[in-house]
Design a protein around this motif. Structure first.
Motif, PDB file in Angstrom:
ATOM      1  N   UNK A   1     -43.098 -18.679 -14.964  1.00 26.79           N
ATOM      2  CA  UNK A   1     -41.762 -18.316 -14.493  1.00 26.79           C
ATOM      3  C   UNK A   1     -40.836 -18.053 -15.687  1.00 26.79           C
ATOM      4  N   UNK A   2     -40.942 -18.904 -16.718  1.00 24.24           N
ATOM      5  CA  UNK A   2     -40.091 -18.755 -17.908  1.00 24.24           C
ATOM      6  C   UNK A   2     -40.226 -17.362 -18.515  1.00 24.24           C
ATOM      7  N   UNK A   3     -41.452 -16.855 -18.584  1.00 20.90           N
ATOM      8  CA  UNK A   3     -41.690 -15.558 -19.224  1.00 20.90           C
ATOM      9  C   UNK A   3     -41.054 -14.400 -18.455  1.00 20.90           C
ATOM     10  N   UNK A   4     -40.733 -14.621 -17.191  1.00 16.86           N
ATOM     11  CA  UNK A   4     -40.161 -13.542 -16.380  1.00 16.86           C
ATOM     12  C   UNK A   4     -38.643 -13.638 -16.251  1.00 16.86           C
ATOM     13  N   UNK A   5     -38.026 -14.646 -16.894  1.00 21.03           N
ATOM     14  CA  UNK A   5     -36.590 -14.893 -16.718  1.00 21.03           C
ATOM     15  C   UNK A   5     -35.770 -14.156 -17.776  1.00 21.03           C
ATOM     16  N   UNK A   6     -34.702 -13.535 -17.335  1.00 22.71           N
ATOM     17  CA  UNK A   6     -33.722 -12.929 -18.234  1.00 22.71           C
ATOM     18  C   UNK A   6     -32.697 -14.012 -18.575  1.00 22.71           C
ATOM     19  N   UNK A   7     -32.692 -14.458 -19.823  1.00 22.12           N
ATOM     20  CA  UNK A   7     -31.833 -15.585 -20.214  1.00 22.12           C
ATOM     21  C   UNK A   7     -30.352 -15.268 -20.085  1.00 22.12           C
ATOM     22  N   UNK A   8     -29.988 -13.989 -20.213  1.00 25.00           N
ATOM     23  CA  UNK A   8     -28.579 -13.615 -20.110  1.00 25.00           C
ATOM     24  C   UNK A   8     -28.065 -13.704 -18.683  1.00 25.00           C
ATOM     25  N   UNK A   9     -28.898 -13.303 -17.719  1.00 25.51           N
ATOM     26  CA  UNK A   9     -28.437 -13.270 -16.331  1.00 25.51           C
ATOM     27  C   UNK A   9     -28.815 -14.530 -15.549  1.00 25.51           C
ATOM     28  N   UNK A  10     -29.808 -15.289 -16.032  1.00 23.98           N
ATOM     29  CA  UNK A  10     -30.268 -16.463 -15.271  1.00 23.98           C
ATOM     30  C   UNK A  10     -30.487 -17.692 -16.156  1.00 23.98           C
ATOM     31  N   UNK A  11     -29.457 -18.120 -16.916  1.00 26.66           N
ATOM     32  CA  UNK A  11     -29.661 -19.312 -17.753  1.00 26.66           C
ATOM     33  C   UNK A  11     -29.954 -20.569 -16.936  1.00 26.66           C
ATOM     34  N   UNK A  12     -29.468 -20.599 -15.670  1.00 24.88           N
ATOM     35  CA  UNK A  12     -29.740 -21.764 -14.824  1.00 24.88           C
ATOM     36  C   UNK A  12     -31.233 -21.908 -14.539  1.00 24.88           C
ATOM     37  N   UNK A  13     -31.945 -20.773 -14.444  1.00 25.94           N
ATOM     38  CA  UNK A  13     -33.386 -20.832 -14.195  1.00 25.94           C
ATOM     39  C   UNK A  13     -34.126 -21.391 -15.407  1.00 25.94           C
ATOM     40  N   UNK A  14     -33.714 -20.976 -16.591  1.00 27.92           N
ATOM     41  CA  UNK A  14     -34.326 -21.527 -17.802  1.00 27.92           C
ATOM     42  C   UNK A  14     -34.013 -23.014 -17.934  1.00 27.92           C
ATOM     43  N   UNK A  15     -32.790 -23.407 -17.619  1.00 24.28           N
ATOM     44  CA  UNK A  15     -32.419 -24.817 -17.694  1.00 24.28           C
ATOM     45  C   UNK A  15     -33.316 -25.655 -16.786  1.00 24.28           C
ATOM     46  N   UNK A  16     -33.528 -25.186 -15.562  1.00 25.37           N
ATOM     47  CA  UNK A  16     -34.362 -25.941 -14.616  1.00 25.37           C
ATOM     48  C   UNK A  16     -35.819 -25.967 -15.054  1.00 25.37           C
ATOM     49  N   UNK A  17     -36.316 -24.855 -15.581  1.00 26.91           N
ATOM     50  CA  UNK A  17     -37.710 -24.819 -16.044  1.00 26.91           C
ATOM     51  C   UNK A  17     -37.935 -25.820 -17.176  1.00 26.91           C
ATOM     52  N   UNK A  18     -37.030 -25.829 -18.147  1.00 30.66           N
ATOM     53  CA  UNK A  18     -37.190 -26.747 -19.280  1.00 30.66           C
ATOM     54  C   UNK A  18     -36.985 -28.202 -18.844  1.00 30.66           C
ATOM     55  N   UNK A  19     -36.126 -28.420 -17.872  1.00 28.22           N
ATOM     56  CA  UNK A  19     -35.954 -29.758 -17.293  1.00 28.22           C
ATOM     57  C   UNK A  19     -37.275 -30.242 -16.686  1.00 28.22           C
ATOM     58  N   UNK A  20     -37.929 -29.374 -15.918  1.00 24.73           N
ATOM     59  CA  UNK A  20     -39.210 -29.726 -15.291  1.00 24.73           C
ATOM     60  C   UNK A  20     -40.296 -29.951 -16.346  1.00 24.73           C
ATOM     61  N   UNK A  21     -40.323 -29.100 -17.367  1.00 26.69           N
ATOM     62  CA  UNK A  21     -41.321 -29.259 -18.426  1.00 26.69           C
ATOM     63  C   UNK A  21     -41.099 -30.551 -19.205  1.00 26.69           C
ATOM     64  N   UNK A  22     -39.850 -30.952 -19.381  1.00 29.81           N
ATOM     65  CA  UNK A  22     -39.561 -32.201 -20.083  1.00 29.81           C
ATOM     66  C   UNK A  22     -40.082 -33.396 -19.288  1.00 29.81           C
ATOM     67  N   UNK A  23     -39.854 -33.380 -17.982  1.00 32.10           N
ATOM     68  CA  UNK A  23     -40.371 -34.460 -17.128  1.00 32.10           C
ATOM     69  C   UNK A  23     -41.892 -34.484 -17.164  1.00 32.10           C
ATOM     70  N   UNK A  24     -42.497 -33.314 -17.111  1.00 28.30           N
ATOM     71  CA  UNK A  24     -43.959 -33.223 -17.168  1.00 28.30           C
ATOM     72  C   UNK A  24     -44.488 -33.757 -18.493  1.00 28.30           C
ATOM     73  N   UNK A  25     -43.812 -33.438 -19.593  1.00 34.69           N
ATOM     74  CA  UNK A  25     -44.239 -33.911 -20.915  1.00 34.69           C
ATOM     75  C   UNK A  25     -44.179 -35.433 -21.000  1.00 34.69           C
TER      76      UNK A  25
END
Length: 391
Positions: A90-114
């Protein structure tokens, strides 16, 4: 002729993608309904469908809505096999300029997984990225910012970075006298309890953790109770004699964690091809199963059942010997006691005539392909029927 064939194939693909988008819309709405009604097992079932199909969506809003669903079940999503691959795709398909909330949630989930995998440096870096992208949002960022802040502070405490955690606590103004609601009070008390435990102020920490875990156990809230119970468990386990000195606290944590984990089905380790536990694999095979039998004009029935209290999947399927029904039946146990079943008209009669089956399950809902042309339409009808009855 070749051009016509290509055009027909493209039209078929476009139709399927439209059906997937409409199914995603419906599943997201149903997730929200079940979640608000505290029907967490059914909410998680919808989430599994969302996770299995979201990569085929071309709608950025669906990605945001799907990730919000994931965040609400974050600690449970983190233990789903290959969830990190899904999130990274999902991260690779996200436009950081238009959807920073999606990147924030993805990294939040990855942090919990780590953290679940004890990959501490990655957990810290992902948490910092989640917070960074939350701050990139222009408005309505409170949900994303608060989650990233909580993950960042708890992660730093778990890896022993006390001074850095203390600096962020000051930056976030996370003190009891500054709390604006009950949730913030719980967060601050939880952070204080973890800090006290790690700094060997055990009496204060144990009293606070016990009080908080009692509240978590009695609460119908799942997102933060699951998150903080897992956090406490990892903090307590850092003590070399935790199993002897703090067994009651660990047991309390495990009871809450295991209750939440029951929204996922436990594999019974039985090599039967009709039983499928991977959601992505199930929905792919179910679509193929539907298409093949539809081409032969076979009746296809889709059901949701719940096992009765005395029954387990192992007992039910051992007695029924379903391994002989490979081409007639697919079963997807989507949580500890519930399963979705797809079968042909031929095998439907076998189930209908089985007294053992009827005495072992409770009917939830069904749909048949008498007027349908696709698996997704049938799946939508089944879920619409169930959700309308649950309101």
């Amino acid at each position: 002729m070749h051009t016509c064939s290509q055009s027909s194939l493209q039209n078929s693909l476009n139709t399927e993608l439209q059906l997937i988008e409409s199914s995603l819309t419906l599943s997201i709405k149903q997730f929200q309904t079940y979640y608000s009604n505290k029907q967490f097992d059914e909410a998680f079932a919808q989430l599994q469908f969302i996770l299995a199909t979201i990569e085929r969506s071309g709608n950025p809003e669906h990605v945001t809505e799907a990730l919000v669903c994931c965040v609400k079940f974050a600690s449970i999503v983190a233990i789903i096999p290959q969830s990190d691959m899904l999130i990274n795709s999902i991260i690779h398909s996200i436009d950081s300029d238009s959807s920073p909330q999606n990147l924030s949630m993805c990294y939040y989930l990855l942090s919990i997984l780590a953290l679940e995998k004890s990959n501490n440096p990655e957990a810290v870096q992902y948490a910092k990225s989640a917070y960074f992208y939350a701050l990139e949002m222009k408005e309505d960022r409170l949900f994303y910012e608060c989650n990233a802040q909580l993950q960042l502070v708890t992660t730093l405490l778990e890896v022993g970075s006390f001074e850095e955690a203390k600096n962020y606590i000051g930056q976030f103004n996370w003190y009891i006298e500054q709390c604006k609601n009950d949730a913030e009070v719980v967060f601050v008390h939880s952070i204080q309890a973890s800090t006290n435990f790690l700094k060997q102020n055990y009496e204060m920490a144990v009293f606070s953790m016990s009080s908080l875990l009692k509240k978590f156990n009695e609460s119908n809230e799942i997102m933060y109770t699951s998150f903080l119970s897992r956090h406490f468990y990892r903090i307590i386990k850092k003590h070399p004699d935790s199993n002897d000195l703090y067994s009651d606290l660990l047991t309390f944590c495990k009871e809450i964690i295991e209750r939440h984990n029951s929204f996922m089905a436990s594999e019974i380790n039985k090599p039967q091809s009709v039983l499928i536990y991977n959601s992505k694999q199930f929905y792919k095979l179910a679509n193929t199963f539907f298409s093949e039998h539809s081409d032969e004009n076979n009746l296809i029935s889709m059901y949701k059942f719940k096992l009765k209290n005395h029954m387990t999947f192992r007992k039910l399927f051992e007695v029924m010997n379903i391994g002989t029904a490979n081409s007639q039946l697919i079963i997807y146990p989507y949580c500890e006691q519930k399963f979705l079943l797809i079968t042909t008209g031929k095998y439907k009669e076998v189930l209908s005539n089985s007294l053992h089956f009827k005495n072992s399950v409770v009917y939830i809902g069904s749909a048949e392909n008498t007027e349908h042309k696709s698996f997704y339409e049938l799946y939508n009808e089944l879920n619409l029927t169930i959700v309308s009855h649950s309101l």
